[in-house]
Design a protein around this motif. Structure first.
Motif, short mmCIF file in Angstrom:
data_model
loop_
_atom_site.label_atom_id
_atom_site.label_comp_id
_atom_site.label_asym_id
_atom_site.label_seq_id
_atom_site.Cartn_x
_atom_site.Cartn_y
_atom_site.Cartn_z
N GLU A 69 -47.09 4.07 -93.04
CA GLU A 69 -46.28 3.72 -92.11
C GLU A 69 -46.69 2.83 -91.14
O GLU A 69 -47.99 2.76 -90.82
CB GLU A 69 -46.07 5.12 -91.26
N ASP A 70 -46.05 2.00 -90.75
CA ASP A 70 -46.46 0.71 -89.66
C ASP A 70 -46.98 1.21 -88.50
O ASP A 70 -47.99 0.82 -88.00
CB ASP A 70 -45.16 -0.12 -89.29
N SER A 71 -46.72 2.44 -87.97
CA SER A 71 -47.42 3.06 -86.69
C SER A 71 -48.60 3.33 -86.98
O SER A 71 -49.73 3.21 -86.23
CB SER A 71 -46.53 4.05 -86.27
N LYS A 72 -48.98 4.17 -88.19
CA LYS A 72 -50.27 4.36 -88.64
C LYS A 72 -51.07 3.26 -88.78
O LYS A 72 -52.36 3.02 -88.30
CB LYS A 72 -50.24 5.38 -89.83
N LEU A 73 -50.64 2.17 -89.51
CA LEU A 73 -51.25 0.99 -89.82
C LEU A 73 -51.76 0.34 -88.24
O LEU A 73 -53.04 -0.26 -88.38
CB LEU A 73 -50.70 -0.18 -90.86
N ARG A 74 -50.91 0.24 -87.52
CA ARG A 74 -51.11 -0.26 -86.02
C ARG A 74 -52.27 0.38 -85.55
O ARG A 74 -53.13 -0.18 -85.12
CB ARG A 74 -49.96 -0.37 -85.43
N GLU A 75 -51.99 1.79 -85.40
CA GLU A 75 -53.28 2.68 -84.80
C GLU A 75 -54.67 2.30 -85.39
O GLU A 75 -55.43 2.22 -84.69
CB GLU A 75 -52.81 4.10 -84.97
N TRP A 76 -54.54 2.33 -86.67
CA TRP A 76 -55.88 1.98 -87.62
C TRP A 76 -56.29 0.65 -87.13
O TRP A 76 -57.78 0.54 -86.67
CB TRP A 76 -55.64 2.09 -88.85
N ARG A 77 -55.48 -0.28 -87.20
CA ARG A 77 -56.09 -1.70 -87.08
C ARG A 77 -56.46 -2.27 -85.57
O ARG A 77 -57.36 -2.95 -85.19
CB ARG A 77 -54.90 -2.70 -87.34
N GLU A 78 -56.07 -1.05 -84.65
CA GLU A 78 -56.42 -1.34 -83.12
C GLU A 78 -57.59 -0.65 -82.94
O GLU A 78 -57.96 -0.54 -81.68
CB GLU A 78 -55.09 -0.81 -82.19
#
Length: 217
Positions: free
Chosen positions: A17-26
């Motif tokens: 999920e995009d939201s999960k990827l964003r959280e990881w990348r931040e």
């Protein structure tokens, strides 16, 4: 010429999920310079790195100091992904081939995402099955092929066919003779000798410190 890349697929991320990827990348980022070691046995017990930028060589180290290269990882890949699914201590090492930026993801998070995403589970099974087939192929080559034959097969795998120029294909610019030697269970000196031989035969050329192979190989 058909190429079989010696790389792991970053396409796994498209199932997360995009939201999960964003959280990881931040998350807090860690930087490593070219040549620095990212991982070694025992460094990360409950987490793995996700690569945000750069290229990484992952390998096992024999007691005599020889490397067995397992693959080349790039942005979007997870370093030593199989270790997230086993309790056994990983024996993998990884070194930055270029400047690298990573974030740390816990193994539990990886397992949870896989459990929640059937498509990702199937993709991982396919990925690991292909890896197993590659291991069997490498074992057969080491057992039966001459070093030169192993080298030629590996050069074809490493060639980037999307960058064809006048029927020549480049290898990644960061690859060294030592890296290639670790991929074919040989030595740097032998790889250098054989590359010189292939250069004289006209199937390999060195241009701007980069190895190119002919489409006729």
């Amino acid at each position: 010429m058909e190429a079989n890349q010696f790389f792991q697929p970053a396409s796994l991320l498209r199932f997360i999920e995009d939201s999960k990827l964003r959280e990881w990348r931040e998350r807090t980022k860690q930087q490593f310079k070219k040549g620095e070691q990212l991982c070694y046995p025992g460094k990360l017990d409950d987490a793995i790195y996700m690569i945000l930028a750069g290229d990484v060589r992952i390998f096992h180290l024999h007691e005599d100091g020889k490397e067995c290269v397992l693959g080349i990882l790039s942005a979007g890949d997870f370093i030593d992904l199989p270790s997230a699914f086993t309790e056994k201590t990983s024996g993998a090492y990884s070194i930055a081939l270029t400047d690298v930026e990573v974030v740390k993801i816990t193994k539990q998070e990886i397992r949870e995402v896989v459990q929640q995403t059937p498509e990702l589970s199937f993709t991982l099974l396919t990925h690991f099955a292909i890896q197993m087939q590659d291991v069997i192929s490498i074992l057969e080559q080491v057992a039966y092929d001459k070093v030169e034959e192993r080298l030629i097969k590996m050069l074809i795998k490493l060639a980037d066919t999307s960058m064809e120029t006048d029927e020549w294909y480049p290898l990644p610019a960061y690859l060294t003779h030592r890296d290639i030697a670790g991929m074919i269970a040989s030595t740097r000196e032998t790889v250098t000798f054989l590359l010189n031989k292939l250069t004289q035969n006209g199937t390999v050329k060195i241009e701007n410190n980069r190895i190119w192979i002919s489409s006729s190989m």
